[in-house]
Design an enzyme around this catalytic site. Structure first.
Site, PDB file in Angstrom:
ATOM      1  N   CYS A 120       0.848  -1.314   0.006  1.00 25.80           N
ATOM      2  CA  CYS A 120      -0.062   0.079   0.063  1.00 25.80           C
ATOM      3  C   CYS A 120       0.749   1.304  -0.019  1.00 25.80           C
ATOM      4  O   CYS A 120       1.545   1.678  -0.960  1.00 25.80           O
ATOM      5  CB  CYS A 120      -0.920  -0.040   1.085  1.00 25.80           C
ATOM      6  SG  CYS A 120      -2.386   1.042   0.878  1.00 25.80           S
ATOM      7  N   HIS A 215      -3.757  -4.869   0.510  1.00 24.57           N
ATOM      8  CA  HIS A 215      -3.140  -5.274   1.920  1.00 24.57           C
ATOM      9  C   HIS A 215      -3.235  -6.858   1.972  1.00 24.57           C
ATOM     10  O   HIS A 215      -4.216  -7.542   2.471  1.00 24.57           O
ATOM     11  CB  HIS A 215      -4.050  -4.861   2.921  1.00 24.57           C
ATOM     12  CG  HIS A 215      -3.987  -3.251   3.310  1.00 24.57           C
ATOM     13  ND1 HIS A 215      -2.784  -2.966   4.413  1.00 24.57           N
ATOM     14  CD2 HIS A 215      -3.921  -2.129   2.767  1.00 24.57           C
ATOM     15  CE1 HIS A 215      -2.881  -1.451   4.386  1.00 24.57           C
ATOM     16  NE2 HIS A 215      -3.584  -0.884   3.294  1.00 24.57           N
ATOM     17  N   GLU A 217      -1.919  -8.760   3.888  1.00 23.60           N
ATOM     18  CA  GLU A 217      -1.891  -9.403   5.406  1.00 23.60           C
ATOM     19  C   GLU A 217      -3.465  -9.750   5.869  1.00 23.60           C
ATOM     20  O   GLU A 217      -3.858 -10.244   6.682  1.00 23.60           O
ATOM     21  CB  GLU A 217      -1.377  -8.280   6.424  1.00 23.60           C
ATOM     22  CG  GLU A 217      -1.791  -7.007   6.601  1.00 23.60           C
ATOM     23  CD  GLU A 217      -1.446  -5.861   5.419  1.00 23.60           C
ATOM     24  OE1 GLU A 217      -1.865  -4.923   6.017  1.00 23.60           O
ATOM     25  OE2 GLU A 217      -0.962  -6.471   4.488  1.00 23.60           O
TER      26      GLU A 217
END
Length: 241
Positions: A120, A215, A217
């Site tokens: 990001c 993202h 994650e």
């Protein structure tokens, strides 16, 4: 026990962290856990760039201890960092010390060939270091990619496609800015349906830089394609350890 390569994650400044009672330096637990699952040892790196200027020699010496670097998400870069004369009203959470430190980290990692995963804001930092620019705002709630999951298509033959073993992915996004002019030496390797640049890498697809606007994650614990981005970082770092 298998050696865990040391992966640097620059901390993010946070004004309010009630559990600690004071302002703090933080990293997202989901990021740390994704690196750990990949076999890496995540280590928080204190941002140090007094007055908004980082010392290249100091950053290089600190970074030399690590086997890889993960540049996480965060607030917006100050527009003057990529040559903009004005600042859009939507720009938020700018921190000159954070900007200077992240930019120098990216510069040093790219110059040394340190394995780098940029997420990001991290992608935007890399693009800026290489002379690129950003759209400061995508046009409001109906255009921005905040709290959005959407499909992104990968460029065939890219390192991104090879690493993930996929030609597309469901991306969890939280951004209101995106790449305008592409940085020198970069190739776009993923786009959203609306044309937004969602991933870049160094031309030639070596894989030592993977940069995604989303993202990974957020969904890496349940989506193997997203986890493989962290696996690739740690695998490359292990080769240098």
């Amino acid at each position: 026990m298998t050696h865990r390569p040391l992966i640097a994650l620059p901390a993010r400044f946070s004004a309010t962290t009630s559990a600690l009672r004071h302002a703090a330096e933080v990293n997202a637990r989901a990021l740390i856990e994704a690196v750990w699952r990949a076999g890496g040892e995540p280590a928080t790196l204190h941002p140090h760039a007094p007055g908004g200027t980082a010392d290249p020699a100091e950053v290089a010496a600190r970074l030399a201890r690590f086997d890889g670097l993960l540049l996480p998400g965060g607030g917006d870069l100050a527009p003057h960092r990529y040559g903009a004369a004005d600042t859009h009203a939507a720009v938020y959470d700018v921190d000159d010390e954070q900007d200077a430190f992240d930019l120098e980290l990216a510069r040093q990692a790219l110059a040394s060939g340190l394995p780098l995963l940029a997420v990001c804001r991290g992608l935007q930092v890399v693009n800026t270091v290489l002379g690129g620019t950003l759209h400061q705002d995508m046009g409001g709630p109906d255009r921005e990619h905040r709290h959005v999951r959407h499909p992104v298509a990968f460029a065939p033959g890219s390192a991104l496609a090879r690493v993930t073993g996929a030609d597309k992915a469901e991306a969890s996004c939280y951004h209101h800015q995106h790449v305008d002019r592409l940085g020198e030496g970069l190739t776009v390797t993923a786009r959203a349906a609306d044309g937004t640049v969602e991933a870049v890498e160094l031309t030639g697809g070596t894989g030592r830089l993977l940069a995604v606007q989303w993202h990974p994650e957020d969904t890496a614990h349940e989506d193997p394609a997203q986890q493989r981005l962290f696996d690739a970082l740690v695998r490359a770092a292990r080769g240098r350890a």
